[in-house]
Motif scaffolding. Structure first.
Motif, mmCIF file in Angstrom:
data_model
loop_
_atom_site.group_PDB
_atom_site.id
_atom_site.type_symbol
_atom_site.label_atom_id
_atom_site.label_comp_id
_atom_site.label_asym_id
_atom_site.label_seq_id
_atom_site.Cartn_x
_atom_site.Cartn_y
_atom_site.Cartn_z
ATOM 1 N N ALA A 196 0.830 -1.210 0.000
ATOM 2 C CA ALA A 196 0.000 0.000 0.000
ATOM 3 C C ALA A 196 0.859 1.252 0.000
ATOM 4 O O ALA A 196 0.544 2.238 -0.677
ATOM 5 N N GLY A 197 1.964 1.218 0.746
ATOM 6 C CA GLY A 197 2.861 2.368 0.773
ATOM 7 C C GLY A 197 3.474 2.654 -0.581
ATOM 8 O O GLY A 197 3.619 3.817 -0.978
ATOM 9 N N LEU A 198 3.828 1.608 -1.306
ATOM 10 C CA LEU A 198 4.391 1.783 -2.649
ATOM 11 C C LEU A 198 3.370 2.376 -3.612
ATOM 12 O O LEU A 198 3.738 3.076 -4.561
ATOM 13 N N ARG A 199 2.084 2.100 -3.353
ATOM 14 C CA ARG A 199 1.030 2.611 -4.235
ATOM 15 C C ARG A 199 0.578 4.022 -3.864
ATOM 16 O O ARG A 199 -0.273 4.591 -4.559
ATOM 17 N N ASP A 200 1.081 4.566 -2.766
ATOM 18 C CA ASP A 200 0.730 5.940 -2.407
ATOM 19 C C ASP A 200 0.985 6.847 -3.618
ATOM 20 O O ASP A 200 2.027 6.719 -4.287
ATOM 21 N N PRO A 201 0.067 7.746 -3.959
ATOM 22 C CA PRO A 201 0.224 8.552 -5.176
ATOM 23 C C PRO A 201 1.540 9.318 -5.269
ATOM 24 O O PRO A 201 2.153 9.373 -6.336
ATOM 25 N N ILE A 202 1.978 9.900 -4.156
ATOM 26 C CA ILE A 202 3.221 10.667 -4.191
ATOM 27 C C ILE A 202 4.418 9.740 -4.305
ATOM 28 O O ILE A 202 5.363 9.994 -5.065
ATOM 29 N N VAL A 203 4.392 8.633 -3.554
ATOM 30 C CA VAL A 203 5.486 7.661 -3.619
ATOM 31 C C VAL A 203 5.598 7.083 -5.024
ATOM 32 O O VAL A 203 6.692 7.028 -5.612
ATOM 33 N N SER A 204 4.483 6.646 -5.580
ATOM 34 C CA SER A 204 4.509 6.027 -6.909
ATOM 35 C C SER A 204 4.967 7.012 -7.975
ATOM 36 O O SER A 204 5.734 6.653 -8.877
ATOM 37 N N GLU A 205 4.521 8.248 -7.880
ATOM 38 C CA GLU A 205 4.947 9.270 -8.841
ATOM 39 C C GLU A 205 6.456 9.457 -8.799
ATOM 40 O O GLU A 205 7.124 9.508 -9.840
ATOM 41 N N ALA A 206 7.010 9.554 -7.593
ATOM 42 C CA ALA A 206 8.454 9.760 -7.450
ATOM 43 C C ALA A 206 9.241 8.557 -7.959
ATOM 44 O O ALA A 206 10.285 8.716 -8.606
ATOM 45 N N LEU A 207 8.764 7.356 -7.694
ATOM 46 C CA LEU A 207 9.471 6.156 -8.133
ATOM 47 C C LEU A 207 9.477 6.037 -9.652
ATOM 48 O O LEU A 207 10.498 5.699 -10.255
ATOM 49 N N VAL A 208 8.343 6.311 -10.281
ATOM 50 C CA VAL A 208 8.261 6.213 -11.737
ATOM 51 C C VAL A 208 9.081 7.300 -12.401
ATOM 52 O O VAL A 208 9.854 7.039 -13.339
ATOM 53 N N ARG A 209 8.953 8.534 -11.932
ATOM 54 C CA ARG A 209 9.699 9.644 -12.528
ATOM 55 C C ARG A 209 11.197 9.450 -12.363
ATOM 56 O O ARG A 209 11.982 9.844 -13.235
ATOM 57 N N PRO A 264 13.675 -9.889 -7.295
ATOM 58 C CA PRO A 264 14.943 -9.266 -7.710
ATOM 59 C C PRO A 264 14.735 -7.828 -8.164
ATOM 60 O O PRO A 264 13.608 -7.344 -8.310
ATOM 61 N N TRP A 265 15.846 -7.151 -8.414
ATOM 62 C CA TRP A 265 15.799 -5.755 -8.854
ATOM 63 C C TRP A 265 14.834 -5.602 -10.025
ATOM 64 O O TRP A 265 14.915 -6.326 -11.016
ATOM 65 N N THR A 266 13.931 -4.663 -9.881
ATOM 66 C CA THR A 266 12.917 -4.400 -10.902
ATOM 67 C C THR A 266 12.940 -2.925 -11.268
ATOM 68 O O THR A 266 12.887 -2.062 -10.387
ATOM 69 N N ARG A 267 13.010 -2.640 -12.549
ATOM 70 C CA ARG A 267 13.013 -1.254 -13.008
ATOM 71 C C ARG A 267 11.583 -0.721 -13.016
ATOM 72 O O ARG A 267 10.701 -1.268 -13.680
ATOM 73 N N ILE A 268 11.357 0.358 -12.293
ATOM 74 C CA ILE A 268 10.030 0.953 -12.203
ATOM 75 C C ILE A 268 9.930 2.055 -13.250
ATOM 76 O O ILE A 268 10.219 3.227 -12.994
ATOM 77 N N ASP A 269 9.520 1.666 -14.450
ATOM 78 C CA ASP A 269 9.480 2.611 -15.565
ATOM 79 C C ASP A 269 8.062 3.012 -15.959
ATOM 80 O O ASP A 269 7.855 3.730 -16.938
ATOM 81 N N SER A 270 7.064 2.541 -15.193
ATOM 82 C CA SER A 270 5.678 2.921 -15.465
ATOM 83 C C SER A 270 4.862 2.620 -14.212
ATOM 84 O O SER A 270 5.273 1.848 -13.336
ATOM 85 N N ALA A 319 2.172 0.919 -14.249
ATOM 86 C CA ALA A 319 1.782 -0.486 -14.365
ATOM 87 C C ALA A 319 2.855 -1.396 -13.774
ATOM 88 O O ALA A 319 2.545 -2.374 -13.080
ATOM 89 N N THR A 320 4.115 -1.072 -14.041
ATOM 90 C CA THR A 320 5.217 -1.864 -13.480
ATOM 91 C C THR A 320 5.232 -1.765 -11.967
ATOM 92 O O THR A 320 5.447 -2.754 -11.267
#
Length: 224
Positions: free
Chosen positions: A48-61, A82-88, A90-91
């Motif tokens: 849920a924390g990863l899906r927070d709008p501000i958190v998710s925006e920062a991770l994707v950007r 394993p290491w996953t690239r957060i490029d969207s 959806a990812t």
């Protein structure tokens, strides 16, 4: 001259590679003091924390790299995602789903924080292109097996890896102080306190907000 100019123009117009701002290893305590319900609270709260709008925006950007580690006693640490690239988005949502569904690897073992850090630090060789390297460790007890966490600090500093922690004080009221003195390391490293597992989801969300939206700077500190 014409060919040189054409080459310069093509380079200027070519799509630029995205830089990775943050490599974040999420290290979750699955020692014997964590029961099945508490494990579920941790994993659902982290997702849920990863899906927070501000958190998710920062991770994707920031084109972040995320990894999940389960850890408990001596010689029992495993990278379960394993290491996953957060490029969207959806990812990111897929990664969060995998976190929530991640099956528990061990039960009823001790707490070896030093070995959890030692194993995790070697994985950062795979994400050397990222600007910031960070281990986010959650735990509900002091290290009682294996090497002491502080013995890994020199290697962490040399590798440019910061360790932050969330202290779940369900049965260890002085755990925040212990984490501050023995676990966290690096510029701007900090400890967040959770009064118990019920408090974990909100505390991990705030911790992630701080980690992904701000550059680490200043002195190490605790945060209530």
């Amino acid at each position: 001259m014409t060919m040189l100019r054409a080459l310069m123009v093509s380079l200027f117009l070519a799509p630029q590679a995205f830089a990775c701002d943050l490599a974040l290893a999420l290290a979750v305590d699955v020692s014997g003091s964590v029961d099945s319900e508490e494990y579920r609270i941790q994993m659902d709260g982290l997702a849920a924390g990863l899906r927070d709008p501000i958190v998710s925006e920062a991770l994707v950007r920031g084109q972040a790299r995320l990894m999940l580690v389960q850890w408990t006693g001596s010689s029992r640490q495993r990278i379960t995602i394993p290491w996953t690239r957060i490029d969207s988005f959806a990812t990111l949502d897929d990664f969060a789903e995998r976190v929530a569904a991640d099956p528990r690897v061990w039960r009823n073992f001790s707490t070896a924080i030093g070995e959890a850090l030692e194993m995790t630090v070697t994985s950062f060789d795979e994400v050397s292109e990222c600007k910031r390297h960070l281990i986010d460790l959650s735990g509900d007890g002091i290290s009682n097996e294996g090497i002491e966490p502080s013995t890994i600090h020199a290697k962490l500093r040399e590798s440019g890896i910061t360790v932050n922690a969330i202290a779940i004080e369900e049965s260890e009221p002085d755990l925040t102080a212990y984490f501050f003195e023995n676990v966290i390391v690096g510029e701007g490293a900090f400890v967040v306190s959770a009064a118990g597992f019920a408090d974990y989801p909100e505390r991990i969300r705030k911790k992630l907000l701080r980690e992904v939206t701000q550059q680490t700077a200043g002195l190490s500190q605790t945060q209530p």
